[in-house]
Enzyme design. Structure first.
Site, PDB file in Angstrom:
ATOM      1  N   CYS A  33       0.826  -1.206   0.000  1.00 40.46           N
ATOM      2  CA  CYS A  33       0.000   0.000   0.000  1.00 40.46           C
ATOM      3  C   CYS A  33       0.865   1.262   0.000  1.00 40.46           C
ATOM      4  CB  CYS A  33      -0.968   0.015   1.178  1.00 40.46           C
ATOM      5  SG  CYS A  33      -0.167   0.242   2.764  1.00 40.46           S
ATOM      6  N   CYS A 102      -2.543  -2.548   8.674  1.00 40.33           N
ATOM      7  CA  CYS A 102      -2.131  -1.247   9.193  1.00 40.33           C
ATOM      8  C   CYS A 102      -1.716  -1.398  10.657  1.00 40.33           C
ATOM      9  CB  CYS A 102      -3.260  -0.219   9.078  1.00 40.33           C
ATOM     10  SG  CYS A 102      -4.157  -0.271   7.513  1.00 40.33           S
TER      11      CYS A 102
END
Ligand SMILES: Cc1ncc(COP(=O)(O)O)c(C=O)c1O
Ligand code: FES
Lengths: 146, 393
Positions: A33, A102
């Site tokens: 990402c 994350c």
């Protein structure tokens, strides 16, 4: 898609910034990402006296960074190394499945900063506990992607 | 203005205009006959369906027999490409499209690729334009269909469709254009464009979601996609979605009547917004062509910040926008359109799309211009990349 806790930590992140003269700094990134986290530690007598972060990333990346700093502040290095991404996600009331990575980034950033601190102590002057932690980190390395 | 909500995601979908909703309403509870029925109930709805077909045809400079109602823009794209690719099996099995198409076209072509078709994906310039020379170099005698969108949904770039269609025709290939973002926003004249097929979708021009149309030029051989009853002259089965067809007809009528006026006003707001952002935010770039651009499209990349966090922060201020950032994609890949125009991963990461319609106001542009710079500054303050960049200077 995000819980209220995530939105709160995104809008009002705790411990944002840098520590001048930090004695442990760790930067990690997710190659896919492209998000990047950097943690700054002020360690004294094996305890994290202060911690700050800077993050380039999504809402969850910012919120998990913020929560991770809250969870390790005032804790020992041993406790900080035991921090899991699951604990970070749970403290935020959960994350959407695509955002679990994350929280992993937050876990890794803390570990990378602790590792940086430990590795800066010359081998001979490490305490027995510190030496054990260094050994543990060598067995289970933190992924340094950034 | 803090309780205000500002909708700047009109490329995703638009508000159904009250006039459109009002026109649809009787077709649920009063005028509910099946248009294929012979009785009065059926005759009433048949009449309505054909009136809307005529309206749509007029807006596109087509004839009513060339308009086929579908379930959405995605269905129109699927039908056009699969139907055209399958038909002239003797001609060949080569398809051409571009790297910046909507997934409705790209994934359809990928599927045909799996079925043994050869697919060429034309590259675009750094402004997102398909170059006619690139098509001329790629097209072959065995090319069956070329599908190039009229206007891009992310960066707003308007393609030279007329020129591209002429090149495809030199090689006897059919030409389809996905005009989903164009119809209702810029003039679309199928004769001037010279296209064989054109897709549109009502919810992009203040009509309802879940209704679209495909223009198929008279005499064009396209396989049937939806098999069943004899609706749409046997070419697209399924009982007509009468209320939605009426809604689409009403919406196209409203859009066509004020096309020039609306697009001029929207373009003005767009340029004020773009120029204002360029003025107020350092290290920002505009994605897409400044001239060949949809009136309502603003797409910028803001360095050192990530798109999803921008969207969340804007949302907290009541501003609805969208981003091509990896973090918003679900797949963690940044937008294929932004990559195709050559943006590096980290710049694509900070992309922001603000898409306008005639319902937006100048005051709303001012509100965005007031709020966005502060949001960017706050996120940059948090960004390790920004800190590094500042340290180097
Ligand atoms: C360029 C383009 N093509 C196709 C579509 C799909 O249309 P629909 O949502 O009606 O299926 C969209 C909108 O999402 C679009 O922007
Ligand atoms: S999407 Fe990658 S860190 Fe959040």
């Amino acid at each position: 898609m995000y819980t209220q806790q995530v939105m709160d930590h995104f809008m009002n992140p705790r411990n944002v910034g840098e520590i001048d003269g930090a004695n442990g700094v760790g930067t990690v990134g997710n190659a896919k990402c492209g998000d990047i986290m950097r943690m700054f530690l002020q360690v004294e007598d094996g305890v994290i006296k202060d911690v700050k972060f800077k993050t380039f990333g999504c809402g969850a990346a910012i919120a998990t960074s913020s929560m991770a700093t809250e969870l390790v502040k005032g804790k020992t290095l041993v406790e900080a190394l035991r921090l899991t991404n699951k604990a970070v996600a749970e403290a935020l009331g959960g994350l959407p499945p695509v955002k679990i990575h994350c929280s992993l980034l937050a876990e890794q950033a803390i570990k990378a900063a602790v590792e940086d601190y430990l590795k800066k102590i010359p081998g001979a002057s490490r305490t027995a506990e510190e030496a054990a932690l260094v050994e543990e980190l060598e067995r289970r390395p933190v992924l340094h992607e950034a | 203005m803090n309780n205000h909500r500002v909708y700047l995601d009109n490329a995703a979908t638009t508000r159904v205009k009250p006039e459109v909703a009002a026109a649809m309403t009787p077709y649920f509870t009063e005028l509910y006959g099946n248009p294929s029925s012979v009785h009065a109930y059926g005759r009433e709805t048949r009449k309505a369906v054909e009136e809307q077909r005529a309206k749509l045809a007029r807006a596109l400079n087509a004839s009513p027999e060339e308009i086929f109602f579908t379930g959405c823009g995605t269905e129109s794209d699927n039908w056009a490409i699969k139907g055209a690719a399958a038909r002239p099996a003797k001609k060949g099995r080569h398809i051409i499209t571009s790297a910046v198409e909507h997934h409705a076209v790209l994934h359809t072509c990928e599927e045909l690729g799996k079925q043994g078709f050869e697919v060429t994906y034309l590259p675009v310039t750094d402004q997102g334009l398909v170059q006619p020379a690139a098509l001329a170099a790629a097209v072959r005698p065995d090319t069956t269909v070329v599908s190039i969108m009229m206007a891009n949904n992310e960066i707003g770039t308007i393609q030279p469709v007329a020129e591209l269609a002429a090149i495809a025709h030199e090689y006897g290939a059919l030409f389809h254009t996905d005009a989903v973002q164009a119809v209702g926003s810029i003039p679309v004249d199928v004769k001037a464009l010279g296209v064989d097929m054109l897709s549109l979708s009502a919810h992009k021009f203040h009509g309802p979601k879940g209704i679209g149309a495909l223009f198929i030029k008279k005499g064009t051989r396209v396989d049937t996609f939806m098999h069943g009853g004899a609706q749409e002259r046997g070419r697209r089965a399924g009982t007509e979605n009468v209320p939605y067809i009426v809604g689409m007809g009403e919406a196209i009528g409203l859009a066509a009547a004020r096309l020039e006026e609306n697009s001029k006003r929207v373009r003005g707001m767009r340029d004020r917004l773009i120029d204002g952002l360029l003025d107020r935010i350092p290290e920002i770039r505009v994605n897409g062509d400044r001239e060949q651009r949809l009136p309502g499209n603003v797409n910028v990349s803001i360095r050192y910040v990530e798109g999803e966090s921008l969207l969340l922060a804007l949302d907290m201020k009541g501003i609805a926008a969208s981003s091509g950032s990896a973090c918003t994609s679900g797949s963690l890949d940044p937008s294929h359109v932004l990559l195709a125009i050559g943006l590096p991963h980290e710049i694509a990461h900070g992309s922001l799309r603000l898409s306008l319609s005639d319902e937006n106001t100048d005051a709303e542009m001012d509100y965005v211009l007031e709020e966005l710079p502060g949001i960017v500054a706050r996120l940059r303050e948090m960004s390790p990349l920004y800190a590094d960049a500042v340290a180097v200077r």
